[in-house]
Structures are given as structure tokens and as C-alpha cells.
Enzyme design. Structure first.
Site, PDB file in Angstrom:
ATOM      1  CB  CYS A  77      22.415  10.338  14.455  1.00  0.00           C
ATOM      2  SG  CYS A  77      23.993   9.630  15.012  1.00  0.00           S
ATOM      3  CG  HIS A 177      24.263  11.095  10.229  1.00  0.00           C
ATOM      4  ND1 HIS A 177      23.901  12.243  10.901  1.00  0.00           N
ATOM      5  CD2 HIS A 177      25.077  10.409  11.059  1.00  0.00           C
ATOM      6  CE1 HIS A 177      24.486  12.256  12.087  1.00  0.00           C
ATOM      7  NE2 HIS A 177      25.203  11.159  12.208  1.00  0.00           N
ATOM      8  CD  GLU A 179      22.229  14.224   8.297  1.00  0.00           C
ATOM      9  OE1 GLU A 179      23.063  14.326   9.216  1.00  0.00           O
ATOM     10  OE2 GLU A 179      21.226  13.484   8.369  1.00  0.00           O
TER      11      GLU A 179
END
Length: 195
Positions: A77, A177, A179
């Protein structure tokens, strides 16, 4: 394997640490140049604002260190955007590792800014995306983007194509992202750890 997650006091890095721990890793959150230099892999997560992040990197001397690293490096990001040369976000000068200028998404009635939510990746061209295809979704939250260029290894559209992922030598980075992108994000992290 030593994994350093760069700590520059920006955003929530806990979800990145948890994602790596779920893969059996023991990452170290650090701003220590020696720990970063010594690590086998570097992850540079980011949430927040470009100029503030660059101020913190400069205060810690990381603006000088990061471009010299030779081990596999993954920006996430804002961690991707900071690899460019300049950002329209508060007229910030960036690290200059990749030759792009970060632009703000145009305000269009049918497209909200920030670009927030699930979107597909297109034109995948890197081992980072092994096992993935154009139907796989990842999670984005951003108001600024890197244009498509020779460094682009994946694209997304909102409304026009932009760089969803970039690469230069050992520096890989994704705008989305990992994650927060479920099994697809996990696969990308696994692929990175195998580089």
C-alpha cells in the site's frame, strides 16, 4: 529466515505481523538499520500519509538505507507508493527507487475516492503471483495510485488501469493489502517468502 517489518510509526502494522505469523514466520518489527540490513526478507507495510511517512523515514535514516538493500523487499500500500519519486499527496518527495509519480484518483461521480474494497488483478507478470489468475480478488484502500509503466507487474482498473503491483530488481510492491486479501493475499506472501 529473518523477516524485518519496517517500523516507521505509520498505520496499523499488526495485521501484517499476524499474517506472517500465520505462515509460521517470526517477523521483527524494527527501525534498526542493522536489523533491517541483516534480515533475509524485508516487508514495508503502509497506511497513512506520504509526507509524514517520509519525514519519519528521514528522521531514522531509513531514506538512505532502503534504496541500498539487496534482499527481497515487499512494499504494501503506502509502502509501494513511497518507492516512487514524488506524490501529489502533500507534494511529497519519495525514495526514488522506482520511476513513477503517485497521482490522486480523479473525482468522478460513479467512482468514489478512496478506492476501497475488492478488485481483480490483471496482466499478472511475476513469480509473486504464481498460482493466481485474473479472477482473483484483492482488497484495496487508497486515494493515490502509481500509473502503469515498464515497472508494472500487475494492473487493476478504477476506472482506468493503474499499477496494482510493481517491481525493480529486488524491490517488489503491491498497492493492495495482502494481509487483508484472504487466501489470495496469503498466497502472494507465500510466493514472496520463496523468492
Amino acid at each position: 529466515m529473518e523477516i524485518a517489518v519496517i517500523d516507521y510509526k505509520g498505520g496499523n502494522v499488526q495485521s501484517v505481523l499476524f499474517a506472517l505469523e500465520r505462515l509460521g514466520c517470526r517477523p521483527t518489527l524494527t527501525a534498526d538499520p542493522e536489523a533491517i540490513r541483516r534480515a533475509d526478507k524485508i516487508i514495508f507495510p503502509g497506511e497513512g500519509e506520504a509526507a509524514s511517512a517520509m519525514r519519519e523515514l528521514r528522521a531514522q535514516g531509513l531514506d538512505v538505507l532502503l534504496p541500498t538493500l539487496t534482499q527481497p523487499f515487499l512494499g504494501v500500500c503506502l509502502g509501494m507508493q513511497l518507492l516512487g519519486t514524488h506524490s501529489e499527496e502533500n507534494d511529497a518527495t519519495m525514495l526514488g527507487i522506482l520511476p513513477f509519480e503517485v497521482k490522486r484518483f480523479p473525482a468522478l461521480p460513479e467512482y468514489k475516492v478512496p478506492h476501497m474494497g475488492w478488485n481483480t488483478l490483471q496482466r499478472l507478470r511475476s513469480p509473486l503471483f504464481a498460482g493466481l489468475g485474473a479472477e482473483d480478488y484483492v482488497y484495496f484502500v487508497h486515494s493515490y495510485y502509481a500509473p502503469v509503466g515498464d515497472y508494472t507487474i500487475a494492473e487493476a482498473k478504477y476506472p482506468a488501469p493503474f499499477s496494482a503491483a510493481v517491481q525493480h530488481k529486488n524491490f517488489y510492491a503491491v498497492q493492495f493489502h495482502t494481509e487483508k486479501s484472504g487466501p489470495v493475499g496469503t498466497r502472494i506472501l507465500e510466493n514472496f517468502l520463496k523468492l
